[in-house]
Design a protein around this motif. Sequence first.
Motif, mmCIF file in Angstrom:
data_model
loop_
_atom_site.group_PDB
_atom_site.id
_atom_site.type_symbol
_atom_site.label_atom_id
_atom_site.label_comp_id
_atom_site.label_asym_id
_atom_site.label_seq_id
_atom_site.Cartn_x
_atom_site.Cartn_y
_atom_site.Cartn_z
ATOM 1 N N PRO A 188 22.944 107.373 -14.989
ATOM 2 C CA PRO A 188 23.674 106.286 -14.089
ATOM 3 C C PRO A 188 22.263 106.027 -13.219
ATOM 4 C CG PRO A 188 23.289 108.229 -13.197
ATOM 5 C CD PRO A 188 23.445 108.845 -14.666
ATOM 6 N N TRP A 189 21.126 106.139 -13.469
ATOM 7 C CA TRP A 189 20.435 105.526 -12.356
ATOM 8 C C TRP A 189 19.654 104.225 -13.372
ATOM 9 C CZ3 TRP A 189 18.948 106.185 -8.414
ATOM 10 C CH2 TRP A 189 19.345 107.567 -6.922
ATOM 11 N N VAL A 190 19.768 103.698 -14.509
ATOM 12 C CA VAL A 190 19.448 102.948 -14.832
ATOM 13 C C VAL A 190 20.983 101.291 -14.678
ATOM 14 C CG1 VAL A 190 19.850 101.626 -17.809
ATOM 15 C CG2 VAL A 190 18.693 104.215 -17.025
ATOM 16 N N PRO A 211 27.443 96.134 -21.050
ATOM 17 C CA PRO A 211 27.882 96.862 -22.816
ATOM 18 C C PRO A 211 26.436 96.887 -22.793
ATOM 19 C CG PRO A 211 29.815 95.298 -22.868
ATOM 20 C CD PRO A 211 28.904 95.314 -20.978
ATOM 21 N N ILE A 212 25.034 95.910 -22.193
ATOM 22 C CA ILE A 212 23.778 96.211 -22.566
ATOM 23 C C ILE A 212 23.603 97.334 -21.506
ATOM 24 C CG2 ILE A 212 22.665 95.018 -22.602
ATOM 25 C CD1 ILE A 212 23.004 92.584 -22.085
ATOM 26 N N ILE A 213 24.186 97.398 -20.963
ATOM 27 C CA ILE A 213 23.507 98.440 -19.821
ATOM 28 C C ILE A 213 23.578 99.498 -20.922
ATOM 29 C CG2 ILE A 213 23.164 99.775 -17.770
ATOM 30 C CD1 ILE A 213 23.654 96.922 -16.796
ATOM 31 N N GLY A 214 25.055 99.927 -20.914
ATOM 32 C CA GLY A 214 25.646 101.106 -21.826
ATOM 33 C C GLY A 214 24.763 101.688 -23.180
ATOM 34 N N LEU A 215 24.587 100.528 -23.386
ATOM 35 C CA LEU A 215 24.048 100.801 -25.173
ATOM 36 C C LEU A 215 22.889 101.688 -24.468
ATOM 37 C CD1 LEU A 215 23.781 100.300 -27.784
ATOM 38 C CD2 LEU A 215 23.171 98.443 -27.466
ATOM 39 N N PHE A 216 21.930 100.570 -23.383
ATOM 40 C CA PHE A 216 20.377 101.290 -23.777
ATOM 41 C C PHE A 216 19.798 101.858 -22.861
ATOM 42 C CE2 PHE A 216 19.198 97.760 -25.158
ATOM 43 C CZ PHE A 216 18.286 97.255 -25.986
ATOM 44 N N ALA A 217 21.292 102.754 -22.017
ATOM 45 C CA ALA A 217 21.605 103.624 -21.093
ATOM 46 C C ALA A 217 22.226 104.845 -21.759
ATOM 47 C CB ALA A 217 22.308 103.710 -19.941
ATOM 48 N N GLY A 218 22.749 105.023 -22.971
ATOM 49 C CA GLY A 218 23.520 106.247 -24.081
ATOM 50 C C GLY A 218 22.113 106.554 -24.895
ATOM 51 N N VAL A 242 27.094 103.998 -2.688
ATOM 52 C CA VAL A 242 28.516 104.445 -3.224
ATOM 53 C C VAL A 242 28.505 103.431 -4.343
ATOM 54 C CG1 VAL A 242 30.499 102.295 -3.030
ATOM 55 C CG2 VAL A 242 29.419 103.548 -0.927
ATOM 56 N N MET A 243 27.533 102.331 -4.396
ATOM 57 C CA MET A 243 27.247 102.176 -6.333
ATOM 58 C C MET A 243 26.734 103.224 -7.323
ATOM 59 S SD MET A 243 28.325 98.321 -5.335
ATOM 60 C CE MET A 243 27.465 98.807 -7.723
ATOM 61 N N PHE A 244 25.935 103.726 -6.636
ATOM 62 C CA PHE A 244 25.220 105.194 -7.738
ATOM 63 C C PHE A 244 26.414 106.020 -8.343
ATOM 64 C CE2 PHE A 244 24.368 109.363 -8.141
ATOM 65 C CZ PHE A 244 23.203 109.063 -9.490
ATOM 66 N N ALA A 245 27.482 106.392 -7.188
ATOM 67 C CA ALA A 245 28.371 107.042 -7.841
ATOM 68 C C ALA A 245 30.074 106.006 -8.780
ATOM 69 C CB ALA A 245 29.532 107.560 -6.497
ATOM 70 N N ILE A 246 29.754 104.968 -8.359
ATOM 71 C CA ILE A 246 30.798 103.715 -8.745
ATOM 72 C C ILE A 246 30.273 103.940 -10.291
ATOM 73 C CG2 ILE A 246 31.150 101.807 -9.512
ATOM 74 C CD1 ILE A 246 32.010 100.917 -6.756
ATOM 75 N N TYR A 247 28.677 103.545 -10.751
ATOM 76 C CA TYR A 247 27.714 103.559 -12.005
ATOM 77 C C TYR A 247 28.518 105.391 -13.015
ATOM 78 C CZ TYR A 247 26.915 98.462 -11.836
ATOM 79 O OH TYR A 247 27.322 97.299 -11.463
ATOM 80 N N GLY A 248 27.819 105.620 -12.247
ATOM 81 C CA GLY A 248 27.765 107.328 -11.689
ATOM 82 C C GLY A 248 29.444 107.834 -12.422
ATOM 83 N N ILE A 249 30.425 107.315 -12.532
ATOM 84 C CA ILE A 249 31.576 107.390 -12.426
ATOM 85 C C ILE A 249 32.148 106.840 -14.062
ATOM 86 C CG2 ILE A 249 34.513 107.278 -11.717
ATOM 87 C CD1 ILE A 249 33.273 108.180 -9.775
#
Length: 731
Positions: free
Chosen positions: A456-458, A442-449, A290-297
Amino acid sequence: MAIKLALAGNPNCGKTTMFNDLTGANQYVGNWPGVTVEKKEGKLRGHKDVVVTDLPGIYSLSPYTLEEVVTRDYIMNEHPSVIMNLVDGSNIERNLYLTTQLTEMGIPVVIALNMMDVVRKNGDRIDTQKLAAALGCEVVETSAVKGEGSKQAADRAVQIAQEGRRTLPKHTFAPVVEEALERIQNLTAELVPAEKARWYAVKLFERDGRVLDQLKLSAETAGKIEEAIAACEKAMDDDSESIITNERYQYVARVVRNCVHKNRTGMTSSDKIDRIVTNRILALPIFAVVMFAIYGIAMGGYSFSIGTMGTDWANDVLFGELVPGAVDAFLGTLGVSGWLYGLIQDGIVAGVGAVLGFVPQMLVLFLLLAILEDVGYMARVAFIMDRIFRKFGLSGKSFIPMLVATGCGVPGIMASRTIEQDRDRKITIMTTGFIPCGAKMPIIGLFAGAVFGNSPWVATSAFFIGIAAVIISGVMLKKFRVFAGEPAPFVMELPAYHAPSPGNVLRATWERGWSFIKRAGTIILLSSIILWFLQGYGVAEGVFQAVEDNNDSLLAVIGNGIAWIFAPLGWVGDMAWKAAVATITGLIAKEEVVNTFGVLYQYAGGADLLEDSHDIWAAIGADFGVMSAYSFMVFNLLCAPCFAAMGAIRREMNNARWTMGAIGYMCLFAYVTSMIVFQLGGLITGEASFGPGTAVAAVLLAGIFYLLFRRGYQGEDIIRMSAVETAEVKA
């Protein structure tokens, strides 16, 4: 004179939904006088003179937790005109315990029998007329989530308050107990208000110390009351408090037996779902999915990752072309150039835009979490994690603040006050900040990108790293004497699953998102201006002036002065001082980390936001390796929270030494974890070579395993230590 309508009920009974339905946008939030428990008040729709107060969700009025104390003190001291008691009709027996206490307070009570849609769906029937007669107060059927009956219940409560009626308590207890209570009422008739005589009699029967101190009974009166209690205890063969508790439950059981007709043809839909969702084996994998799906979306790189699509558009088009282009044209018409142009475009637009670009991901994430919460799944998550936490000696109640902290760490830390035991509460305060809040996304989003290709694993790993940090910290801290002991029992209601209310979901999403946006328009705007100046000016050739290379700037001097501290974490080279500065500014607000990178890399990389903001991401990706990026991310997720959260820690700890200890522990744990991640993980990726840093990381990892598995203080040790301390005090 304004009518004060108090909403009271158990947690998860639909009280917040009802409050939102009754007040709409006419709400205001503050703190209860003298304490930091949040209170919500609002004007009742259609009634300008009616103030609705949402009391903390509690199971009883016995003052064991701060919420229970707040609710009881409000009812006793603020004298609400009427109480609307929300009762979960699908779990009526547990909810009516509080009702029996409320009806003894001498204040009109109206029962809003909520979740009747679930009751009917289950095939159950509740005879509301019999229920009203048995409890001595009016009962109105409601379904807050569907907006049914809420207004009728509120209107009935207002009418009763205007008529000045009060609820007369029923004879709830066995004859021998009622006889003792009547004797106590006669003995205290001149000391207490007539309408509250029953409540005071029950509290005196329970030997409530607060009430005894308040009434200042004479020795003769106190002796006669004690005789009445002792005689009843002898007849019932139990202590007074247990007698009252048992009698209440027996009375509630009789009421339910007479008024509620259960459909016993099979399990409810919620029960069937829970057989899978809360299964001992399947529960945790389902939660992970569920959490993977949420962060994936919200933050992934897939075709269905709508949050990432929105952020890409915001970064590339809105803040990459439209806003800078519009600002450029506007400044051109005004003839603005030079340093002022640089301040606006390179400082404000680049800095604030770097943060606001992540708003789409934040809103999608908050929306999905609000849906899970409104559906009832998040209550199951607390139940699932309770089983895990208790295996490691932690209180299951600790997970509730951590769920709250996914939105913001401040209310998450404040939610720790629901934990009765001081040691468990302190551990919860010290570890709640490990959970990634909205400001850290945003920190996670910045480095994930920039580094991890929008994986989404990050983001998912960041959430579970936070949980792992809580568990590891809890196990280690429980081995020390000050935190040793069995965790408090965790009891909570699991609400029936139901379709999410669009109003509730959108309101929760907007409140969290607006809080994020407001900080971008205030504190982040101000800091962008300061950062622009510090990174754009410095001493060159012995003269203080604007510098072309921000490695020569004032900010670089400050950053290089502290960058050596983080070298073992892999923060080296030209990015070292930038990473160090971003981490320090993150103490103001975690969004500042991205804001700082937006200002520094936009300037240093020679990127032009009018062309392509991805140049900044490319520059960050070139500076950070996989493990150094992950190390930076882990450190900023686990280290000391923002100043607002530190203030919450200070209020909840109410002790400067404990506050500094909590913040110091978080920083130390973050540093050690990040060092292990880079030094040992870097050996695999090739970013780190074996050396003193690797050896130290290995020793630290061994030290963590030692603290995890060493024998801590056991129950007999604690008893023995207490005896020794008592003897020392007497000596």
